[in-house]
Motif scaffolding. Sequence first.
Motif, PDB file in Angstrom:
ATOM      1  N   THR A 173       6.935  -8.055  -5.399  1.00 53.24           N
ATOM      2  CA  THR A 173       6.699  -7.131  -4.285  1.00 53.24           C
ATOM      3  C   THR A 173       5.213  -6.819  -4.194  1.00 53.24           C
ATOM      4  OG1 THR A 173       8.866  -6.093  -4.563  1.00 53.24           O
ATOM      5  CG2 THR A 173       7.200  -4.836  -3.358  1.00 53.24           C
ATOM      6  N   PRO A 174       4.597  -6.996  -3.033  1.00 54.77           N
ATOM      7  CA  PRO A 174       3.174  -6.680  -2.912  1.00 54.77           C
ATOM      8  C   PRO A 174       2.891  -5.211  -3.220  1.00 54.77           C
ATOM      9  CG  PRO A 174       3.886  -8.014  -1.045  1.00 54.77           C
ATOM     10  CD  PRO A 174       5.131  -7.613  -1.795  1.00 54.77           C
ATOM     11  N   ASP A 175       1.975  -4.978  -4.137  1.00 54.63           N
ATOM     12  CA  ASP A 175       1.522  -3.634  -4.465  1.00 54.63           C
ATOM     13  C   ASP A 175       0.284  -3.323  -3.628  1.00 54.63           C
ATOM     14  OD1 ASP A 175       3.502  -3.332  -6.631  1.00 54.63           O
ATOM     15  OD2 ASP A 175       2.321  -4.883  -7.630  1.00 54.63           O
ATOM     16  N   VAL A 176      -0.321  -2.165  -3.845  1.00 52.90           N
ATOM     17  CA  VAL A 176      -1.439  -1.731  -3.007  1.00 52.90           C
ATOM     18  C   VAL A 176      -2.671  -1.452  -3.869  1.00 52.90           C
ATOM     19  CG1 VAL A 176      -2.249  -0.032  -1.328  1.00 52.90           C
ATOM     20  CG2 VAL A 176       0.168  -0.716  -1.349  1.00 52.90           C
ATOM     21  N   ILE A 177      -3.817  -1.938  -3.418  1.00 54.36           N
ATOM     22  CA  ILE A 177      -5.099  -1.684  -4.078  1.00 54.36           C
ATOM     23  C   ILE A 177      -6.094  -1.177  -3.033  1.00 54.36           C
ATOM     24  CG2 ILE A 177      -7.058  -2.687  -5.321  1.00 54.36           C
ATOM     25  CD1 ILE A 177      -5.179  -4.794  -6.449  1.00 54.36           C
ATOM     26  N   TYR A 178      -6.739  -0.068  -3.347  1.00 59.60           N
ATOM     27  CA  TYR A 178      -7.871   0.402  -2.538  1.00 59.60           C
ATOM     28  C   TYR A 178      -9.138   0.163  -3.331  1.00 59.60           C
ATOM     29  CZ  TYR A 178     -11.398   3.393  -0.392  1.00 59.60           C
ATOM     30  OH  TYR A 178     -12.560   3.849   0.196  1.00 59.60           O
ATOM     31  N   SER A 187     -11.238   3.551   4.913  1.00 63.01           N
ATOM     32  CA  SER A 187     -10.823   2.655   5.987  1.00 63.01           C
ATOM     33  C   SER A 187      -9.641   1.810   5.522  1.00 63.01           C
ATOM     34  CB  SER A 187     -11.976   1.731   6.383  1.00 63.01           C
ATOM     35  OG  SER A 187     -11.536   0.700   7.237  1.00 63.01           O
ATOM     36  N   VAL A 188      -8.702   1.559   6.410  1.00 61.79           N
ATOM     37  CA  VAL A 188      -7.563   0.707   6.042  1.00 61.79           C
ATOM     38  C   VAL A 188      -8.024  -0.705   5.718  1.00 61.79           C
ATOM     39  CG1 VAL A 188      -5.864   2.055   7.331  1.00 61.79           C
ATOM     40  CG2 VAL A 188      -7.076   0.187   8.475  1.00 61.79           C
ATOM     41  N   ARG A 189      -9.225  -1.083   6.152  1.00 66.95           N
ATOM     42  CA  ARG A 189      -9.755  -2.411   5.816  1.00 66.95           C
ATOM     43  C   ARG A 189      -9.973  -2.559   4.316  1.00 66.95           C
ATOM     44  NH1 ARG A 189     -13.104  -1.034  10.132  1.00 66.95           N
ATOM     45  NH2 ARG A 189     -14.797  -0.614   8.656  1.00 66.95           N
ATOM     46  N   ASP A 190     -10.144  -1.433   3.629  1.00 64.59           N
ATOM     47  CA  ASP A 190     -10.392  -1.468   2.190  1.00 64.59           C
ATOM     48  C   ASP A 190      -9.106  -1.364   1.370  1.00 64.59           C
ATOM     49  OD1 ASP A 190     -13.183  -1.707   2.446  1.00 64.59           O
ATOM     50  OD2 ASP A 190     -13.382   0.462   2.742  1.00 64.59           O
ATOM     51  N   TYR A 191      -7.966  -1.349   2.034  1.00 62.24           N
ATOM     52  CA  TYR A 191      -6.669  -1.387   1.361  1.00 62.24           C
ATOM     53  C   TYR A 191      -6.146  -2.821   1.389  1.00 62.24           C
ATOM     54  CZ  TYR A 191      -6.135   3.678   0.961  1.00 62.24           C
ATOM     55  OH  TYR A 191      -6.278   4.989   0.602  1.00 62.24           O
ATOM     56  N   HIS A 192      -5.584  -3.265   0.253  1.00 62.43           N
ATOM     57  CA  HIS A 192      -5.137  -4.651   0.122  1.00 62.43           C
ATOM     58  C   HIS A 192      -3.762  -4.702  -0.524  1.00 62.43           C
ATOM     59  CE1 HIS A 192      -9.356  -5.690   0.932  1.00 62.43           C
ATOM     60  NE2 HIS A 192      -9.656  -4.712   0.079  1.00 62.43           N
ATOM     61  N   LEU A 193      -2.963  -5.659  -0.119  1.00 63.87           N
ATOM     62  CA  LEU A 193      -1.626  -5.860  -0.681  1.00 63.87           C
ATOM     63  C   LEU A 193      -1.698  -7.007  -1.686  1.00 63.87           C
ATOM     64  CD1 LEU A 193       0.508  -5.563   2.592  1.00 63.87           C
ATOM     65  CD2 LEU A 193      -0.135  -3.752   0.979  1.00 63.87           C
ATOM     66  N   VAL A 194      -1.537  -6.676  -2.956  1.00 60.21           N
ATOM     67  CA  VAL A 194      -1.629  -7.654  -4.044  1.00 60.21           C
ATOM     68  C   VAL A 194      -0.509  -7.370  -5.039  1.00 60.21           C
ATOM     69  CG1 VAL A 194      -3.042  -8.590  -5.916  1.00 60.21           C
ATOM     70  CG2 VAL A 194      -4.136  -7.811  -3.800  1.00 60.21           C
ATOM     71  N   ASP A 195       0.271  -8.356  -5.387  1.00 63.62           N
ATOM     72  CA  ASP A 195       1.361  -8.178  -6.350  1.00 63.62           C
ATOM     73  C   ASP A 195       0.779  -8.193  -7.759  1.00 63.62           C
ATOM     74  OD1 ASP A 195       3.714  -8.075  -7.784  1.00 63.62           O
ATOM     75  OD2 ASP A 195       4.230 -10.189  -7.426  1.00 63.62           O
ATOM     76  N   PHE A 196       0.139  -7.086  -8.173  1.00 65.86           N
ATOM     77  CA  PHE A 196      -0.446  -7.060  -9.515  1.00 65.86           C
ATOM     78  C   PHE A 196       0.596  -6.844 -10.596  1.00 65.86           C
ATOM     79  CE2 PHE A 196      -1.107  -2.622  -7.961  1.00 65.86           C
ATOM     80  CZ  PHE A 196      -0.421  -1.918  -8.933  1.00 65.86           C
ATOM     81  N   LEU A 216     -11.775   2.454  -7.291  1.00 61.74           N
ATOM     82  CA  LEU A 216     -10.644   1.531  -7.400  1.00 61.74           C
ATOM     83  C   LEU A 216      -9.382   2.341  -7.629  1.00 61.74           C
ATOM     84  CD1 LEU A 216      -9.421  -1.337  -7.730  1.00 61.74           C
ATOM     85  CD2 LEU A 216      -9.988  -1.173 -10.170  1.00 61.74           C
ATOM     86  N   ARG A 217      -8.410   2.201  -6.708  1.00 55.11           N
ATOM     87  CA  ARG A 217      -7.114   2.861  -6.846  1.00 55.11           C
ATOM     88  C   ARG A 217      -6.023   1.798  -6.719  1.00 55.11           C
ATOM     89  NH1 ARG A 217      -6.644   7.874  -2.847  1.00 55.11           N
ATOM     90  NH2 ARG A 217      -5.029   8.480  -4.344  1.00 55.11           N
ATOM     91  N   MET A 218      -4.979   1.932  -7.539  1.00 53.76           N
ATOM     92  CA  MET A 218      -3.897   0.958  -7.541  1.00 53.76           C
ATOM     93  C   MET A 218      -2.554   1.684  -7.515  1.00 53.76           C
ATOM     94  SD  MET A 218      -5.542  -1.613 -10.441  1.00 53.76           S
ATOM     95  CE  MET A 218      -4.242  -2.844 -10.313  1.00 53.76           C
ATOM     96  N   TRP A 219      -1.648   1.206  -6.661  1.00 57.70           N
ATOM     97  CA  TRP A 219      -0.296   1.740  -6.577  1.00 57.70           C
ATOM     98  C   TRP A 219       0.714   0.612  -6.758  1.00 57.70           C
ATOM     99  CZ3 TRP A 219      -4.222   3.029  -3.282  1.00 57.70           C
ATOM    100  CH2 TRP A 219      -4.502   4.381  -3.058  1.00 57.70           C
TER     101      TRP A 219
END
Length: 324
Positions: A116-121, A102-111, A141-144
């Motif tokens: 620039t906000p990165d992406v975490i699932y 679900s897109v609800r489980d994707y988050h924009l976090v500048d890790f 846990l996936r991180m881009w």
Amino acid sequence: MRPSLLAPVLLLAACAPDASESTAARAAVSGLAPRAASPAPAAQPSWPDLPDFADPRRFMDLDSLQWPRVEAPRPADMQARLAALGIVPVRGTVGGERTGESVRDYHLVDFSGDGTPDVIYQGPPYAMNDGELGTYEGTRLRMWQVRGGRAVEVLDRPTAMQRIYRAQAGAPLRFRAIQYGCCADPAWTMEYYAPYEGGGAVRYSPHARIGGTVALVWPARFWSAPRRFRVNSAGLTLRSGPEIGAGEEWSGWEGHGNALAEYAAGARGIAIAERADATGRVWWFALMDGRTPPRAAMRDDDPAAPVPLDRLGWISSRFLTEEP
């Protein structure tokens, strides 16, 4: 199965570094040292180099994130944002119904700390197998990292991020994660992740791993400061509680009662609390150093893991020698 004490509690996990965090630990996140894409085992010169270990109650709080407190503002169309970055959520049809990530489980976090906000699932683990959608137990846990308008995947692990540590503005974050055992396995693993540079991106590898069990008895009172020690007996047992007990059949080491591991002389650890049992024997609540591993254990370590497994439990103080 998770005990109530270990069940995820939605608490704030973003924080400044603890006052107890070592200078070396802060330096590790203020700048990235180039490392290979497959990092070698991380050095632990100041073990345990954990940013929350000196605060026992916080260390034992196996919490999870409140994402709204740590993520960047979400776009009106998160699906379109993910597509623009080249990220396609894993979805499929099961029983005639569309389901999956679900897109609800994707988050924009500048890790990565580059602004620039990165992406975490972080959510249920799904995978496509021969065109069919499969799901598994636990959390994925996936991180881009987002670079040049595209997302580069830097981590994919069967774990859940619990707590975030950021040393300073512009530095990559560090984080702690928890992985529970599959299929009623009583074991859990806490991992501390540190950043490194690989392939031009900020990637992550565990620099500390701690093993525990659902049967673990947590202390209620703590010393004012930890005590380092070494085992001076030919053999000493780490247990899930401060006593020699029978243990529970489903969560214990078969034939060993409430034992978790057996250590030889020379094994090292660090303790933060003590408790006496009904016989007067004093037990220390300890974190045993994975670099001096047990000679036998209920749970074997993973030989492919980047760092050895430290273990939590209770150990009799009778055959321990304190060290500076």
